[in-house]
Structures are given as C-alpha cells and as structure tokens.
Design a protein around this motif. Structure first.
Motif, mmCIF file in Angstrom:
data_model
loop_
_atom_site.group_PDB
_atom_site.id
_atom_site.type_symbol
_atom_site.label_atom_id
_atom_site.label_comp_id
_atom_site.label_asym_id
_atom_site.label_seq_id
_atom_site.Cartn_x
_atom_site.Cartn_y
_atom_site.Cartn_z
ATOM 1 N N ALA A 79 0.840 -1.212 0.000
ATOM 2 C CA ALA A 79 0.000 0.000 0.000
ATOM 3 C C ALA A 79 0.869 1.254 0.000
ATOM 4 O O ALA A 79 0.587 2.228 -0.694
ATOM 5 C CB ALA A 79 -0.915 -0.004 1.218
ATOM 6 N N ALA A 80 1.960 1.204 0.787
ATOM 7 C CA ALA A 80 2.825 2.387 0.899
ATOM 8 C C ALA A 80 3.520 2.685 -0.429
ATOM 9 O O ALA A 80 3.957 3.812 -0.653
ATOM 10 C CB ALA A 80 3.856 2.164 2.003
ATOM 11 N N ARG A 81 3.615 1.656 -1.292
ATOM 12 C CA ARG A 81 4.281 1.869 -2.582
ATOM 13 C C ARG A 81 3.324 2.406 -3.657
ATOM 14 O O ARG A 81 3.748 2.679 -4.773
ATOM 15 C CB ARG A 81 4.925 0.557 -3.057
ATOM 16 C CG ARG A 81 6.217 0.228 -2.323
ATOM 17 C CD ARG A 81 7.004 -0.845 -3.051
ATOM 18 N NE ARG A 81 6.330 -2.128 -3.016
ATOM 19 C CZ ARG A 81 6.526 -3.049 -2.089
ATOM 20 N NH1 ARG A 81 7.384 -2.827 -1.110
ATOM 21 N NH2 ARG A 81 5.869 -4.190 -2.117
ATOM 22 N N VAL A 82 2.030 2.510 -3.313
ATOM 23 C CA VAL A 82 1.077 3.060 -4.298
ATOM 24 C C VAL A 82 1.482 4.510 -4.582
ATOM 25 O O VAL A 82 1.613 5.317 -3.660
ATOM 26 C CB VAL A 82 -0.371 3.001 -3.753
ATOM 27 C CG1 VAL A 82 -1.321 3.774 -4.670
ATOM 28 C CG2 VAL A 82 -0.816 1.549 -3.617
ATOM 29 N N PRO A 83 1.689 4.857 -5.860
ATOM 30 C CA PRO A 83 2.151 6.219 -6.150
ATOM 31 C C PRO A 83 1.006 7.230 -6.070
ATOM 32 O O PRO A 83 -0.151 6.878 -6.333
ATOM 33 C CB PRO A 83 2.676 6.113 -7.588
ATOM 34 C CG PRO A 83 1.902 4.998 -8.178
ATOM 35 C CD PRO A 83 1.580 4.038 -7.078
#
Lengths: 411, 247
Positions: free
Chosen positions: A399-403
């Motif tokens: 989720a944290a890597r969703v741009p």
C-alpha cells in the motif's frame, strides 16, 4: 501522524469483514493461550527433578511365578551376586520406583483417625538398608533406620506388617506439609490409629505418579518404611554405577540374573533415564501436538489477516493514491494499515480473553487442567499483536508503494 | 508562485521512450488564475502531476513558492504537497468510507502541529465556505456530484494552500452543477487564491485570466484574458486562507 477516528469510521463501514477477522483473532487467542499453558505445564512436568541421582542408576525386574520363588532370601542372594559385578557401587531391592506408574500408598494424619479422610496420601518406598544410598537420596535431618529395624515383607504378611510400621523417614516436602513450622524429626503421625514416629527427613524424591500440575508440592510427598522387598512383591533391583559403565553393568546384571534363575524371565532391564523418558512420553507427544496446533492456528490467523489486508489494499488503491496526493508520506500509509490491524487485533484479544477464560473453566471441569494463570493473557496478547503486525506488513508495504499519481487516473 | 523552466518529462520502458513534456516553461504569479488547455494526450495531466509534485520531472527546473523541488526526496515532496498545494480532481476523489467532515480533514492529518480541535475548526470553516456546513455527517455517496466536488474543494481549501491545482474540475458534472463549481473557483480566485486549472473545455478556459495551450508536450502559446486581471489586482496578492489559520 495516524489518528484513530478515520480508521474506526472506515472499519464501521466494513463491519462484516472486520468482525470476521476479530472473531478469528479472538478464537486464536483463546485457544493459543490455553494450549500454550498446557504445553508449558507439560514441559515443566518433563523437566521436574526426580530427586534421585539419575544417570548412574540401572533397574531390573524379575518376573516370578510359583510359590517359594523370588523370596527375600532369594533376593539377598541375587543382590550379593549383583554387587559382585565390576562397576556396581551399591544395589538394593525396591518395592516401587519414582515415575514407574506403580505405587504403594498410605494416608497419614496428625491425629488418630478411624477413616482415611483428612489425612495426606503419600507413596511408601521400602527395600533395604542400601535403598537411600543406591537412589542417591540424602538424609537431611535425624537418622536412618538401624539395620535391626528391617523386617522381611512377604506376600503372606504384607498387608498386616506393612500397615503396622512404627518408624518412618519422610521427604522434606511431606514434612513441610504435615508440620509447616516445626522440625518433623521425633514427631508422631498416624496411619489410621497406628502411631508412626518420624525418625528422619530425607531429600525430596518424586512420586511414581505425579499430578498434572508440575508445581504441586504433593509430587514430592513420600514415606520410607523399614522393610526388605523381594521379587515376589514385584520389587525391582536397582544398581548404582558410574554412568560410563552403566550399559555394561546392566547387560552383565541381566546375564547374571538369567543364569541364576533360568526358568524365570526379566520383566524389565533399563536405565532410570529410560524409565523417565517412557513416563513422560505422552507429555512430550501432547506438547508437540499442541505446539503444532498452536502454530497451525497462528498460521491460519496470519493468512486470514494477510488475505483481508491484501483485499483492502487492493480495494483502496485509489484512496491510498488520493491520501498520498494530499500529503501522506509512505510511512503514513504504512502506519494506517498497521494501526488498523492493531485495532482489529485488540478487539479480537479483548473478546478472546473472555473466551480463553471460558475454555479454561471447561478444561478445569472436564480434564483436571489447572486454572489459567493471568500471565498467559498478556503473553497471548503480545503474540497476537506481533503476529498481526508481521502479517499486515507485506500488504501495508504494498500500500505504501502506491504512487500518488493513482489519484489522477480516471475513476 | 509556480515557476517551471524547460521542464521535460520522459517515460521510459525497455522498448519505448515517451516525451510527455518537452522544454515546457510556465511562470504563474501569485493570485493568478491560469487555465492549461490542450487536446487529449497533449501533456496536460503530465504537467499537473509535475506541478502537483506527484511525479518528478526528468529535466529542467521547477520552483514552487520559492522552493526548488529538484532533488527533494519522497517525504519532502509529500510535505511540500501537503502544505502548498490544494488538489481538485475531476473524479472528486473523496474517500467513500469517511463522512464529509472527515474527508475534509484528511490533508490536515498529515500536517505537523495541527491538533484535533484545530482540524475540526478548519474543516468546518472550509465546508461553510463552500456552503455545505449542513452536510458534515453525510457520506459522499449521499451527495450529488456538484456537492461532492464542493466537498473536494473544501478539502483543498482546509489546508490553506498557496496554490489550487484543478484537474478538469467540472468534467464529471452536468451543466448546472459545473456552473456552480466554476463560480466557486472564480470566487476563490477573486479572494486571492492562485489557481491553475487543466481543462480541454474552451468555455471553462475562457473564464481564466490566462490560458496556456499545450500541444505535444510543449506550450504552444499563452493567451491573456484581460477582463479578469483587474479583479485579481483589486484583491491584491495572497493565497486563499481559512480565517485564523496560521501557517
């Protein structure tokens, strides 16, 4: 910074999924805390000291059949032959052994009693003058039996004489149970209405049968009586030797007994360590089984958390992108999912506490399991919280890597 | 306020290199209302993602409110985005699980030093500003498209940004709702907000003070709309601010 209100608000909008994961965590918590307690209890039982010098003790039991065989006189001859084997330091006959599942027990009380209610049950060990030395049990107070005190116990006189002993040695645990604040030496205890004088206190020796509770002091209650035992009362021969030579001694002793009694068979020839291992075989199996169950349950719970978190991450990809566009850092997104998981785990643990106590009450009623110590609840809670955080880490990192550009895509 | 010089954005895959922006330059002064127009695929959205710090530029310089954004890490860009920029998206992008008030508070959760009471105060005032103070407990699905876009505008305003970036703000609305939303954006501009709006609609673009046309990733021309300029100057320079907010 992660605040709880928006997370709680989002969870309220997904009640069913949240409830399912809470229930899964609650069930896991309830079972894990009880199972963990049982596993620890079993491991503690397995580790209980026997009170005897275990490594240098080997045991043999001769099966006797027919009148006049395996008498005390025959046992004395056997013991003399066994002591002559190189490496044997001492030898004795003994009526029953710690952790052997077979015991002679009596109930003693501080006052004469007509019935056996109100006394304290203890196994009775006897065998001969070399008994304490061979087992490795130490005299702590008082004195041992004088050689003249020993009487022969036979199948014919056993019941009459056994209950009529006038002197006894007792273990430290038994002394403390009967006279918590006084020296037991010289005190009188009663077997029914028969007075028995305590002439000495010895170091603790474990019972042939021990209770489910490893911490039960009753596991070390024991009384020693001045009798000589023999194979016709199913006595064992116990030999003390240096651990290094014990296997050779055992083999030689078995050969010698077979040679002396060619028509009889040996019921058992083993080291005490082996007997101990046999005694705790079920505990060990139960501990492994429950540990496996706990691990499987935790794995299933972790899979459930990963599944739900992954689904929610996928479902919320756009809103994660929007949050990022509005200024959320990657760590804010990570914290959001970790906090959400922490809240779900906390709800599950709270519900699981009640279930854990309920399961324990049921186990106490049906399987003689002791009361679950309160300590296991925080231990279980920490385990589930940790599991939850690890399980949610993968989806949360995804989720944290969703741009943030996801917010710009057409809905 | 927004100063881009010779900005390029190149998307690379193993086989293809796409130049989405080429040597793009734009200087938006404080208090301006600029419309960026162009056909589909011209690079409007790429411009917006770079202007909004959602993506890094490949070449060139970009200074936002005095901060050179080149070389900022992801955290610094997030913080700058949160403090300086208010986004208005075509698809509103409200969070369906949160009510109107919570939605407006979202960017304030990521702002340092704002407590719960202050968040609530700012969000409430922003919703009053867009005329939706009676709908704070409603969820997005319970609102019309126009109302949802007003909530999105309130969310953009709540953080008192220096720059409002609007991406086709009326693209998902019918004519009447679109007019209401554009009236609100113009009103914010008249109050001093700096607005950059991306649109392909010439009628909407005509309402801006200045138009920038992009074709094939390059600014093809700047069209001034003099009628809007006196209003901007009359308000003086300064971004939109929630009364009492100190940033």
């Amino acid at each position: 910074m992660t605040t709880l209100r928006p997370i709680l608000s989002a969870l309220r909008r997904h009640k069913i999924a949240a409830l399912l994961i809470v229930l899964e965590i609650a069930l896991a918590f309830a079972i894990v805390s009880n199972a963990l307690y049982i596993v620890v209890g079993r491991l503690q039982r397995i580790d209980l000291p026997s009170g005897i010098d275990e490594p240098g003790l080997v045991l043999l039991q001769l099966a006797t059949a027919g009148a006049g065989r395996g008498t005390v006189a025959s046992a004395q001859a056997d013991l003399a032959a066994l002591r002559a084997i190189p490496g044997v330091e001492s030898a004795t006959a003994i009526n029953s052994l710690p952790l052997s599942h077979s015991q002679w027990g009596l109930i003693y009380a501080l006052h004469p009693m007509r019935t056996f209610s109100g006394g304290v049950q203890a196994p009775v060990y006897f065998g001969g003058p070399d008994l304490l030395k061979t087992l490795g049990v130490r005299m702590l107070q008082g004195m041992s039996f004088p050689p003249s005190a020993y009487r022969d116990l036979t199948p014919q006189n056993a019941f009459k004489i056994f209950v009529a002993a006038r002197q006894a040695l007792i273990t430290q645990a038994y002394a403390k149970r009967l006279w918590p604040h006084a020296n037991a030496v010289g005190k009188i205890m009663y077997m029914g209405e028969t007075p028995v004088q305590v002439i000495g206190v010895v170091s603790n020796i474990i019972k042939p049968y021990i209770s489910a509770n490893a911490h039960d002091p009753g596991n070390y209650y024991a009384v020693f009586s001045p009798f000589r035992a023999a194979p016709d009362l199913n006595a064992w021969y116990a030999l003390r030797c240096r651990p290094a030579v014990c296997p050779r001694v055992l083999k030689a002793a078995a050969g010698k007994l077979q040679a002396m009694h060619p028509t009889e068979t040996l019921n058992a020839q083993e080291s005490f360590m082996h007997m101990r291992q046999r005694y705790f075989r079920n505990d060990r199996a139960m501990a492994w089984l429950l540990a496996g169950t706990v691990l499987a349950l935790l794995a299933v719970t972790a899979v459930g958390i990963v599944g739900l978190a992954s689904f929610w991450v996928q479902q919320r990809t756009r809103q994660i992108g929007v949050r990022r566009a509005l200024g959320a850092r990657r760590v804010d997104i990570l914290r959001y999912f970790q906090t959400e998981n922490f809240l779900l785990a906390t709800a599950g643990i709270a519900l699981g506490c009640a279930a854990a106590i309920g399961i324990n009450v049921w186990l106490m009623a049906h399987y003689a399991v002791p009361r679950l110590p309160i300590l296991y609840l925080p231990i279980g809670a920490v385990a589930l919280w940790t599991l939850g955080q690890f399980a949610v880490l993968g989806p949360a990192l995804r989720a944290a890597r969703v741009p943030p550009t996801v917010a710009m895509r057409a809905a | 306020m927004l100063d881009m010089r010779n900005v390029s954005k190149i998307y690379r895959t193993t086989t293809v290199e796409t130049h989405a922006l080429r040597d793009f330059s734009l200087d938006v002064r404080e208090g301006e209302f600029v419309a960026v127009t162009g056909p589909s695929g011209s690079g409007k959205t790429t411009f917006l993602t770079i202007a909004g710090l959602l993506e890094e530029l490949t070449h060139g310089e970009y200074v936002l409110d005095g901060v050179d954004v080149h070389g900022l890490d992801d955290n610094q860009r997030s913080r700058l985005r949160n403090e300086k920029i208010g986004f208005i998206f075509q698809a509103f992008n409200l969070i369906p699980d949160l009510n109107v008030l919570d939605n407006v508070e979202v960017p304030l959760h990521y702002r340092r030093g704002i407590g719960a009471a202050e968040r609530r105060r700012r969000a409430t005032q922003a919703l009053e500003r867009v005329g939706l103070s009676a709908r704070v407990r409603h969820y997005p699905a319970e609102l019309s498209g126009g109302q949802q876009q007003r909530v999105a505008i309130a969310r953009a305003l709540a953080g008192s940004p220096r720059l409002l970036l609007a991406d086709e703000p009326t693209g998902n609305l019918d004519t009447a709702m679109a007019r209401g939303v554009m009236d609100l954006i113009e009103e914010l501009h008249r109050e001093g907000a700096t607005v950059v709006m991306v649109t392909h609609d010439p009628d909407l673009a005509a309402r801006a003070e200045r138009n920038v046309h992009i074709v094939d990733g390059m600014a093809s021309g700047i069209i001034e709309e003099p009628s809007m300029r006196p209003a901007v100057r009359a308000q003086g320079e300064g971004a939109f601010r929630i009364p009492g907010a100190e940033d």
